[in-house]
Scaffold this motif. Structure first.
Motif, mmCIF file in Angstrom:
data_model
loop_
_atom_site.group_PDB
_atom_site.id
_atom_site.type_symbol
_atom_site.label_atom_id
_atom_site.label_comp_id
_atom_site.label_asym_id
_atom_site.label_seq_id
_atom_site.Cartn_x
_atom_site.Cartn_y
_atom_site.Cartn_z
ATOM 1 N N ILE A 271 0.650 -1.433 0.040
ATOM 2 C CA ILE A 271 0.095 -0.096 -0.084
ATOM 3 C C ILE A 271 0.613 1.303 -0.017
ATOM 4 O O ILE A 271 0.440 2.434 -0.820
ATOM 5 C CB ILE A 271 -0.812 -0.040 1.236
ATOM 6 C CG1 ILE A 271 -2.019 -1.171 0.948
ATOM 7 C CG2 ILE A 271 -1.567 1.404 1.364
ATOM 8 C CD1 ILE A 271 -2.834 -1.301 2.154
ATOM 9 N N ALA A 272 1.826 1.306 0.801
ATOM 10 C CA ALA A 272 2.822 2.335 1.029
ATOM 11 C C ALA A 272 3.437 2.819 -0.349
ATOM 12 O O ALA A 272 3.569 3.657 -0.713
ATOM 13 C CB ALA A 272 3.917 2.368 2.093
ATOM 14 N N ARG A 273 3.709 1.525 -1.183
ATOM 15 C CA ARG A 273 4.589 1.772 -2.498
ATOM 16 C C ARG A 273 3.797 2.310 -3.328
ATOM 17 O O ARG A 273 4.111 3.244 -3.926
ATOM 18 C CB ARG A 273 4.825 0.176 -2.568
ATOM 19 C CG ARG A 273 6.152 0.267 -3.875
ATOM 20 C CD ARG A 273 6.547 -1.131 -4.205
ATOM 21 N NE ARG A 273 7.284 -1.690 -3.235
ATOM 22 C CZ ARG A 273 6.823 -2.610 -2.434
ATOM 23 N NH1 ARG A 273 5.734 -3.199 -2.650
ATOM 24 N NH2 ARG A 273 7.667 -3.244 -1.297
ATOM 25 N N ASP A 283 4.417 11.849 5.219
ATOM 26 C CA ASP A 283 3.960 12.260 6.314
ATOM 27 C C ASP A 283 2.465 11.561 6.283
ATOM 28 O O ASP A 283 1.851 10.828 7.441
ATOM 29 C CB ASP A 283 3.715 13.529 6.781
ATOM 30 C CG ASP A 283 3.003 14.504 6.126
ATOM 31 O OD1 ASP A 283 3.243 14.257 4.639
ATOM 32 O OD2 ASP A 283 2.560 15.453 6.279
ATOM 33 N N VAL A 284 1.713 11.741 5.124
ATOM 34 C CA VAL A 284 0.234 10.939 4.914
ATOM 35 C C VAL A 284 0.377 9.777 4.775
ATOM 36 O O VAL A 284 -0.363 8.881 5.333
ATOM 37 C CB VAL A 284 -0.294 11.742 3.687
ATOM 38 C CG1 VAL A 284 -1.621 11.171 3.236
ATOM 39 C CG2 VAL A 284 -0.518 13.221 3.830
ATOM 40 N N ILE A 285 1.445 9.085 4.043
ATOM 41 C CA ILE A 285 1.556 7.456 4.057
ATOM 42 C C ILE A 285 2.129 7.035 5.228
ATOM 43 O O ILE A 285 1.503 5.894 5.678
ATOM 44 C CB ILE A 285 2.772 7.398 3.021
ATOM 45 C CG1 ILE A 285 2.552 8.036 1.714
ATOM 46 C CG2 ILE A 285 2.743 5.834 3.151
ATOM 47 C CD1 ILE A 285 3.651 7.671 0.640
ATOM 48 N N GLU A 297 11.008 5.450 2.801
ATOM 49 C CA GLU A 297 12.114 6.026 2.194
ATOM 50 C C GLU A 297 12.816 4.921 1.259
ATOM 51 O O GLU A 297 13.393 5.014 0.230
ATOM 52 C CB GLU A 297 12.995 6.803 2.973
ATOM 53 C CG GLU A 297 12.413 8.113 3.399
ATOM 54 C CD GLU A 297 12.148 9.209 2.277
ATOM 55 O OE1 GLU A 297 11.481 9.971 2.588
ATOM 56 O OE2 GLU A 297 12.726 8.940 1.176
ATOM 57 N N THR A 298 12.960 3.808 1.789
ATOM 58 C CA THR A 298 13.616 2.681 1.076
ATOM 59 C C THR A 298 12.815 1.705 0.050
ATOM 60 O O THR A 298 13.439 1.183 -0.557
ATOM 61 C CB THR A 298 13.887 1.446 2.321
ATOM 62 O OG1 THR A 298 12.896 1.198 3.098
ATOM 63 C CG2 THR A 298 14.864 2.121 3.400
ATOM 64 N N LEU A 299 11.364 2.154 -0.095
ATOM 65 C CA LEU A 299 10.519 1.696 -0.957
ATOM 66 C C LEU A 299 10.954 1.895 -2.302
ATOM 67 O O LEU A 299 11.166 2.988 -2.548
ATOM 68 C CB LEU A 299 8.957 1.801 -0.722
ATOM 69 C CG LEU A 299 8.603 1.317 0.811
ATOM 70 C CD1 LEU A 299 7.075 1.715 0.901
ATOM 71 C CD2 LEU A 299 8.945 -0.111 0.862
#
Length: 299
Positions: A271-273, A283-285, A297-299
């Motif tokens: 989902i985050a990706r 910040d919303v994620i 950040e690592t995605l």
């Protein structure tokens, strides 16, 4: 089956890009005339802080604010996915519009009548209709009569109903419409739901929409932007559904409990990706998925 050349632009996109232009006011005026039950003439589209979208609302919500020939303010909002405390937010939006259009030191006579019209693509609650109106009325407890308020206007005493002063709210529940479109109201509901416009329509605004909102009449660059917008809306809806955003907001502490299954963690990363690919702020994620900024950040 809809002919390819008769594919029409969705109403939310039209509000974002097309209906803000004076040449296209007739489409918006037809929409308002049908849903408010009286002839509406728009003088201008107003830009203010309440018209601006925050990053997380980029695809989910579309607003437009107009001033009509009666010097009243009309707010139209399209909401694509469910939001907690939605009624509270439209109340705040109306209150903000009232204060934006009266200057410090002016008399309360300058307060403008506000219409708030919400086109909803989510289930806001229980109800059997697809269209709901709300107005303020003062009703006698013992007599049942409606109070008329006397006001001084241009050196004369005028009786005015509270509904002429207080805001008016319209909720349009698009997903609840399942009728054969016959009346102008039903034809507009059909267009809002699936983009269909009858070739022989006489509904105010829709005949104009047939000419001005045709997909293939847009320049190629505009069509590409429109296609990307639709794709983004669909992806965001999938993301929000998968994440069960409402449950996360209501029970975030429980949702972050230790021992969450590995499969659930992978779903959150997926989902985050997707949200990151849409350009949604970190910040919303973080708020939506429960992941840390470092993990995102690592995605």
């Amino acid at each position: 089956m809809e002919e390819l050349q008769d594919k029409y632009v969705r109403f939310d996109w039209a509000i974002k890009r097309l209906l803000r232009q004076k040449a296209n006011f007739d489409v918006l005026e037809g929409f308002l005339t049908v849903f408010l039950g009286e002839k509406v003439t728009i003088l201008e589209i107003l830009e203010s802080e309440s018209n601006q979208l925050s990053a997380e609302d980029k695809f989910n919500r579309v607003d437009i604010k107009a001033r009509n020939s009666k010097d009243e303010i009309i707010i139209i909002e399209i909401q694509n996915t469910r939001e907690l405390y939605y009624l509270e937010r439209i109340l705040y939006g109306v209150a903000k519009a009232i204060t934006e259009h009266i200057s410090l030191g002016e008399t309360y006579y300058k307060v403008k009548k506000i219409y708030s019209i919400s086109v909803l693509y989510f289930d806001i609650g229980k109800g059997n209709d697809y269209l709901y109106y709300s107005q303020n009325h003062f009703v006698g407890v013992h007599t049942g009569d409606h109070l008329q308020v006397n006001v001084k206007e241009r050196d004369a005493i005028v009786s005015r109903m509270p509904a002429e002063i207080f805001p008016e709210y319209v909720l349009i529940r698009v997903n609840e419409f399942d009728k054969v479109a016959v009346t102008p109201l039903e034809e507009w509901m059909k267009y809002l739901k699936d983009g269909t416009i009858r070739p022989d329509t006489t509904a105010p605004g829709l005949s104009e929409a047939r000419e001005k909102l045709k997909y293939f009449s847009m320049p190629p660059k505009e069509r590409m932007a429109y296609d990307e917008y639709l794709s983004a809306v669909m992806i965001q809806n999938d993301v929000l559904d998968s994440a069960k955003l409402e449950g996360k907001i209501e029970g975030r502490a429980e949702g972050r409990a230790e021992g969450r299954a590995e499969g659930r963690d992978e779903e959150r990363f997926s989902i985050a990706r997707n949200m990151k690919q849409l350009g949604i702020p970190v910040d919303v994620i973080v708020k939506s998925t429960g992941l840390t900024s470092g993990e995102i950040e690592t995605l």
